[in-house]
Design an enzyme around this catalytic site. Structure first.
Site, PDB file in Angstrom:
ATOM      1  N   LYS A 203     -17.509 -55.148  -9.849  1.00  0.00           N
ATOM      2  CA  LYS A 203     -18.146 -56.420  -9.521  1.00  0.00           C
ATOM      3  C   LYS A 203     -19.586 -56.363 -10.012  1.00  0.00           C
ATOM      4  O   LYS A 203     -20.277 -55.348  -9.834  1.00  0.00           O
ATOM      5  CB  LYS A 203     -18.116 -56.652  -8.007  1.00  0.00           C
ATOM      6  CG  LYS A 203     -16.704 -56.831  -7.439  1.00  0.00           C
ATOM      7  CD  LYS A 203     -16.110 -58.176  -7.814  1.00  0.00           C
ATOM      8  CE  LYS A 203     -14.777 -58.409  -7.113  1.00  0.00           C
ATOM      9  NZ  LYS A 203     -14.187 -59.713  -7.441  1.00  0.00           N
ATOM     10  N   LYS A 305      -3.552 -66.069 -10.076  1.00  0.00           N
ATOM     11  CA  LYS A 305      -3.358 -65.804  -8.651  1.00  0.00           C
ATOM     12  C   LYS A 305      -2.452 -66.910  -8.129  1.00  0.00           C
ATOM     13  O   LYS A 305      -2.861 -68.075  -8.093  1.00  0.00           O
ATOM     14  CB  LYS A 305      -4.698 -65.803  -7.909  1.00  0.00           C
ATOM     15  CG  LYS A 305      -5.555 -64.585  -8.199  1.00  0.00           C
ATOM     16  CD  LYS A 305      -6.857 -64.597  -7.442  1.00  0.00           C
ATOM     17  CE  LYS A 305      -7.656 -63.343  -7.780  1.00  0.00           C
ATOM     18  NZ  LYS A 305      -9.035 -63.387  -7.254  1.00  0.00           N
TER      19      LYS A 305
HETATM   20 MG    MG Z   1     -12.196 -62.327  -9.951  1.00  0.00          MG
END
Ligand code: MG
Length: 413
Positions: A203, A305
């Site tokens: 991240k 997703k």
């Molecule tokens: Mg992502």
């Protein structure tokens, strides 16, 4: 140095893979679920789970993972669905408490009402149309679609993998390292490599130490490295643009969601300026949005997703649309229980998922995962087993489930 997955400099064999994929995808339309569900009622459950390791991204740090579940009770079986909405609306607009309210006030009553109008019967494939009067909120809707599919598949003693035509037993998962101090990042990456992961996603955010990516690349030239900014950079800020361009020599597998989810034009511009494949995650909130992103050239790679798209069936469609345009996809995760992770693993078994996904799990919560106890094989590590038993995932351990259920809401049909 490892580089892959960009269409214009794809590795040897990739063209052939994609060509086969398009053919396979065209053949692989899931058979229609012609049988109807005879609905008895729908129960919602709210679980309070606590993450063993806080999850830090550009949007903030999560320590608690509330989970909303739906249980569809039918005359032949019961099916479970999981809502992927997080505690706060900082990934997309949806959040768990909002999804709970929407399910209680609108979505469950709509499904019950539609079933009653047809002798308590409906088809899983009709869930989307039944819920279409409610705008948006794909994760809340996906929860009911998953429960409907699960109940149907359990009644048919059939797995989701079988329904999708997935023959693989395992899929490869990468691992994700949150926003941490550089020393903690390198420690976490070392542990991931020791555990066998070949893809590590970090991240990142403006102001975070991007030098750690340089250090890792120098130390691990063959590691599949990926960076996820969760939409935190802005093309109008020259410093942000410089930071992103400075990552371009690292041979990242992809740069995930660098800009605001609404900024498709910015992503298209960035994709032209850097050689690193640009991946969209949060931006792909619907099939229509996917089509726009692909038409604009806003991405080279797509993170699918199912919950963010509105359900498992839409995820299959998204996969096919990407395959038709030679765009590689991978399956993302939402810190879910083993129920949704199992469904995602089956989806990730489709032919177009050529990059490792965020579908690993292991022991994620302080509390026992009620769906993991009956999952066959390993639950952690880079090789994720595809559930081959009935339903979209393993049935829950009811005793464990009751223990972590904070509240429930039942509506009879
Ligand atoms: Mg992502």
């Amino acid at each position: 140095m490892r580089r892959a997955y960009r269409r214009r400099d794809c590795p040897t064999g990739f063209d052939e893979d994609i060509a086969r994929l398009v053919v396979v995808s065209a053949r692989m339309q899931p058979a229609p679920l012609v049988e109807q569900i005879h609905l008895r009622g729908i129960e919602l459950r709210w679980l309070d789970l606590h993450l063993r390791v806080p999850h830090s991204t550009a949007s903030g740090t999560a320590t608690v993972r509330p989970v909303v579940l739906a249980r569809l009770i039918t005359d032949q079986s019961e099916g479970w669905g999981e809502c992927a909405a997080l505690a706060a609306p900082d990934y997309t607009e949806e959040y768990a408490a909002g999804a709970w309210a929407l399910l209680c006030d609108f979505l469950v009553p709509a499904l019950i009402s539609a079933a009653r109008a047809h002798g308590n019967r409906f088809q899983p494939e009709g869930v989307e149309a039944i819920l279409s009067d409610v705008r948006g909120n794909p994760m809340a809707k996906a929860c009911l679609e998953m429960a409907a599919l699960d109940s149907m598949l359990r009644a048919q003693h059939r797995s989701l993998a079988d329904f999708l035509g997935v023959e693989r037993d395992h899929v490869e998962a990468g691992t994700v390292v949150g926003l941490l101090e550089p020393a903690q990042v390198t420690d976490a990456v070392e542990r991931a490599i020791e555990a066998g992961y070949s893809r590590v996603k970090l991240k990142i955010a403006p102001g975070s130490d991007l030098g750690v990516l340089v250090t890792l690349r120098e130390r691990y030239p063959d590691l599949g490295l990926q960076a996820d900014a969760n939409g935190s950079f802005d093309m109008r800020d020259p410093g942000h643009v410089r930071s992103l361009e400075n990552l371009d020599h690292l041979g990242l597998l992809c740069l995930e969601q660098p800009l605001d989810p609404d900024d498709l034009l910015g992503h298209a511009e960035l994709a032209k300026r850097i050689a690193t494949p640009v991946c969209l995650d949060e931006s792909i909130s619907s099939l229509g949005r996917l089509d726009e992103a692909l038409a604009l050239g806003a991405c080279d790679v797509v993170c699918i997703k199912p919950a963010r798209l509105g359900g498992l069936l839409k995820a299959v469609t998204a996969h096919e649309r990407c395959a038709a345009r030679d765009v590689p996809v991978w399956c993302g995760g939402m810190l879910e229980t083993a129920l949704a992770r199992s469904a995602n693993a089956a989806i990730a078994g489709l032919r177009g998922f050529v990059m490792p996904g965020d579908i690993g799990g292991g022991e994620r919560f302080n509390e026992a995962d009620p769906f993991a106890t009956t999952l066959n094989g390993e639950t952690g590590g880079p090789r994720v087993p595809i559930h081959k038993g009935p339903g979209v995932g393993p049935a829950p351990d009811v005793r464990l489930l009751d223990r972590v259920t904070g509240r429930s809401h039942f509506v009879p049909c």
